[in-house]
Design a protein around this motif. Structure first.
Motif, PDB file in Angstrom:
ATOM      1  N   ASN A 187      56.896 -10.961 -54.238  1.00 17.54           N
ATOM      2  CA  ASN A 187      56.812 -12.261 -54.898  1.00 17.54           C
ATOM      3  C   ASN A 187      55.914 -13.164 -54.063  1.00 17.54           C
ATOM      4  OD1 ASN A 187      57.263 -14.279 -56.738  1.00 17.54           O
ATOM      5  ND2 ASN A 187      59.273 -14.854 -55.972  1.00 17.54           N
TER       6      ASN A 187
ATOM      7  N   TYR B  98      54.178  -9.890 -58.191  1.00 18.97           N
ATOM      8  CA  TYR B  98      54.127 -11.104 -59.004  1.00 18.97           C
ATOM      9  C   TYR B  98      53.474 -12.215 -58.198  1.00 18.97           C
ATOM     10  CZ  TYR B  98      57.226  -9.280 -62.685  1.00 18.97           C
ATOM     11  OH  TYR B  98      57.757  -8.564 -63.717  1.00 18.97           O
TER      12      TYR B  98
ATOM     13  N   SER C 209      57.549 -16.504 -64.943  1.00 23.45           N
ATOM     14  CA  SER C 209      58.809 -15.978 -65.467  1.00 23.45           C
ATOM     15  C   SER C 209      59.966 -16.842 -64.975  1.00 23.45           C
ATOM     16  CB  SER C 209      59.008 -14.537 -64.986  1.00 23.45           C
ATOM     17  OG  SER C 209      60.360 -14.138 -65.084  1.00 23.45           O
TER      18      SER C 209
ATOM     19  N   HIS D 112      50.061 -12.114 -62.857  1.00 25.94           N
ATOM     20  CA  HIS D 112      49.864 -13.479 -62.386  1.00 25.94           C
ATOM     21  C   HIS D 112      50.301 -14.454 -63.459  1.00 25.94           C
ATOM     22  CE1 HIS D 112      47.236 -17.165 -62.097  1.00 25.94           C
ATOM     23  NE2 HIS D 112      47.856 -17.191 -60.945  1.00 25.94           N
ATOM     24  N   SER D 113      51.089 -15.444 -63.088  1.00 24.37           N
ATOM     25  CA  SER D 113      51.514 -16.507 -63.990  1.00 24.37           C
ATOM     26  C   SER D 113      52.172 -15.926 -65.241  1.00 24.37           C
ATOM     27  CB  SER D 113      50.317 -17.403 -64.332  1.00 24.37           C
ATOM     28  OG  SER D 113      50.724 -18.562 -65.012  1.00 24.37           O
TER      29      SER D 113
ATOM     30  N   THR E 245      53.300 -12.165 -65.591  1.00 20.74           N
ATOM     31  CA  THR E 245      54.560 -11.625 -65.084  1.00 20.74           C
ATOM     32  C   THR E 245      55.622 -11.574 -66.188  1.00 20.74           C
ATOM     33  OG1 THR E 245      55.388 -13.790 -64.326  1.00 20.74           O
ATOM     34  CG2 THR E 245      54.034 -12.543 -62.794  1.00 20.74           C
TER      35      THR E 245
ATOM     36  N   TYR F 269      63.624 -12.389 -64.692  1.00 19.02           N
ATOM     37  CA  TYR F 269      63.349 -11.446 -63.600  1.00 19.02           C
ATOM     38  C   TYR F 269      64.625 -10.708 -63.184  1.00 19.02           C
ATOM     39  CZ  TYR F 269      64.034 -11.155 -58.490  1.00 19.02           C
ATOM     40  OH  TYR F 269      64.455 -10.815 -57.225  1.00 19.02           O
TER      41      TYR F 269
ATOM     42  N   SER G 207      54.513 -16.604 -60.338  1.00 18.68           N
ATOM     43  CA  SER G 207      55.130 -16.136 -61.572  1.00 18.68           C
ATOM     44  C   SER G 207      55.635 -17.271 -62.449  1.00 18.68           C
ATOM     45  CB  SER G 207      56.308 -15.205 -61.236  1.00 18.68           C
ATOM     46  OG  SER G 207      57.009 -14.849 -62.401  1.00 18.68           O
TER      47      SER G 207
ATOM     48  N   GLY H  77      58.183 -18.305 -59.652  1.00 17.48           N
ATOM     49  CA  GLY H  77      57.056 -18.391 -58.739  1.00 17.48           C
ATOM     50  C   GLY H  77      57.034 -19.601 -57.836  1.00 17.48           C
TER      51      GLY H  77
END
Length: 236
Positions: A163, A136, A141, A99-100, A103, A146, A139, A206
């Motif tokens: 996702n 994820y 990221s 999470h957040s 990821t 990714y 995310s 995300g």
């Protein structure tokens, strides 16, 4: 929104200045989970320096082990997995959930430990971690990170990627501090204030708006194993 606009204009520059350093510190902490600073400070280590001078392949700069907490854990985990493979103790199935910021940690885990060298498990060929699902949530990221870690892993395994994202309107309407600060979720703030995305692929994975327009980058061979969920915005 108009009533609180003057406050937003005052808060935004402060948020940008303070938030950028805080976000950089978050990214630093992710890196330290895998490689601690002492790995790169060997100026006063005669053993490393002398090994470098004589080209010793067993010690020296080319043999400094990764000693971050996650690196140490994964080494032990892989040793256990390899031992079970040799003993035919049964099949493993792993689900990675992040999470957040988590990821970003998983991206690095997949990049560093997703493929196990052949000699480590006594196999004729390298093998992959038995990851079945990668999930994820919101995310933090970047899309680029990714695409450079998860996508190649999916191409070489049978794993599925999920996702999970907030609804588009919920993402941009989220308010903090009674509406006195700029609107948007943390991911919106990272995109707009904390980071410095040079291209679209440097924006947050995300966010629904960011991710959907990059679907054309996904190889055809794995599209059936990438699952997208955007939650309802709600009534407010």
């Amino acid at each position: 929104y108009l009533v609180t606009l003057p406050a937003k204009m005052v808060v935004a520059p402060v948020l940008d200045a303070i938030g950028t350093s805080a976000w950089n510190n978050v990214l630093r902490r992710v890196s330290l989970l895998y490689h601690v600073d002492k790995e790169f400070h060997v100026e006063n280590d005669p053993r490393s320096l002398s090994a470098r001078a004589r080209g010793d392949s067993q010690v020296g700069l080319s043999r400094i082990p990764a000693s971050g907490g996650v690196s140490l854990f994964m080494k032990e985990f892989i040793n256990k997995y390899c031992a079970d493979i040799r003993d035919n103790s049964g099949e493993w199935e792993i689900t990675l959930v992040g999470h957040s910021m988590g990821t970003i940690v998983l991206n690095e885990l997949i990049r560093n430990f997703g493929t196990i060298p052949a000699e480590q498990c006594g196999n004729p060929q390298p093998i992959h971690l038995p990851v079945k699902n990668i999930v994820y949530m919101a995310s933090a990221s970047t899309i680029r990170h990714y695409e450079g870690t998860v996508i190649p892993f999916l191409e070489n395994t049978n794993a599925d990627f999920y996702n999970l994202m907030l609804g588009r309107q919920a993402e941009i309407r989220e308010t903090q501090a009674f509406g006195l600060s700029p609107r948007g979720s943390l991911l919106v703030w990272i995109d707009n204030f904390f980071s410095n995305p040079l291209t679209h692929r440097d924006r947050m994975l995300g966010r629904f708006d960011n991710f959907m327009v990059t679907l054309h980058d996904i190889p055809e061979s794995i599209r059936g194993r990438i699952h997208i969920k955007s939650f309802n915005t709600g009534w407010k």
